[in-house]
Write an enzyme that holds these catalytic residues in place. Structure first.
Site, mmCIF file in Angstrom:
data_model
loop_
_atom_site.group_PDB
_atom_site.id
_atom_site.type_symbol
_atom_site.label_atom_id
_atom_site.label_comp_id
_atom_site.label_asym_id
_atom_site.label_seq_id
_atom_site.Cartn_x
_atom_site.Cartn_y
_atom_site.Cartn_z
ATOM 1 N N GLY A 243 -12.277 7.773 27.615
ATOM 2 C CA GLY A 243 -10.837 7.101 27.430
ATOM 3 C C GLY A 243 -10.746 6.798 26.050
ATOM 4 N N LEU B 68 -16.115 3.738 22.384
ATOM 5 C CA LEU B 68 -16.402 4.616 21.034
ATOM 6 C C LEU B 68 -16.021 3.966 19.850
ATOM 7 C CD1 LEU B 68 -13.963 7.696 22.330
ATOM 8 C CD2 LEU B 68 -16.704 7.515 22.438
ATOM 9 N N HIS C 39 -10.446 -1.193 30.683
ATOM 10 C CA HIS C 39 -10.832 -1.017 29.093
ATOM 11 C C HIS C 39 -9.611 -0.723 28.184
ATOM 12 C CE1 HIS C 39 -14.583 0.117 26.259
ATOM 13 N NE2 HIS C 39 -13.265 0.701 25.890
ATOM 14 N N HIS D 81 -7.616 -2.725 24.837
ATOM 15 C CA HIS D 81 -7.505 -2.088 23.716
ATOM 16 C C HIS D 81 -6.312 -2.079 23.210
ATOM 17 C CE1 HIS D 81 -11.046 -0.357 22.281
ATOM 18 N NE2 HIS D 81 -11.377 0.477 23.198
HETATM 19 ZN ZN LIG Z 1 -13.279 1.293 23.689
#
Ligand SMILES: [Zn+2]
Length: 169
Positions: free
Chosen positions: A45, A93, A134, A138
């Protein structure tokens, strides 16, 4: 085109993103680059703030490019309903090499628009529900470490602070 992924500390990751209201070729280009970047990372993602764009856009693909039918690009996602909970190790990430157990809803219904501006509704469970939760976080300036205990969060923050000082972050 591969885009640099912002890491923890970048101000864009803490902002609430603006809705996407222009479904044009520019949006298509951004999405194409985000998908390429997500696959190269590799990740399941990616949210637009992670590439420095504070717009409500995310890409998700649990197969990381193996099965194109699993690729979802969503604009202005909204959680309509959620149920249950799941606990599992999670990373990001933008916070590479760190992970911890995060509690997320077990199932959820997400409403939003595809890149052509058409309404979409997705029923997600398990890992897909975790991933949507998630990515939507963000878009609201929330990172997975914000969902940990203060103690665990500060441990990670302090490690990152040290790494930043030594130029490793
Ligand atoms: Zn993330």
């Amino acid at each position: 085109m591969l885009l640099p992924i912002l890491k923890y500390g970048a101000p864009e990751l803490k902002k609430v993103s603006k809705p996407v209201d222009c479904f044009n070729g520019e949006l298509e280009r951004i999405v194409k680059n985000m998908i390429e970047t997500m696959y190269a990372a590799p990740g399941i993602g990616l949210a637009a703030p992670q590439i420095g764009l504070n717009i409500q856009l995310a890409t998700v693909d649990l197969s990381v490019g193996e099965d194109t039918s699993q690729l979802i690009s969503i604009c202005n996602p909204e959680i309509v309903s959620k149920d249950g909970e799941q606990k599992s190790e999670e990373g990001c990430l933008s916070i590479p090499d760190f992970s911890d157990v995060v509690v997320r809803p077990r199932t959820m219904v997400v409403r939003g628009q595809n890149i052509r501006g058409e309404e979409v509704r997705i029923e997600a469970e398990g890992l897909l529900a975790r991933c949507f939760s998630h990515e939507i976080d963000h878009l609201n300036g929330i990172l997975f470490i914000d969902r940990l205990s203060v103690l665990k969060r500060n441990l990670i923050k302090n490690k990152i602070k040290k790494m930043t000082k030594s130029g490793e972050w």
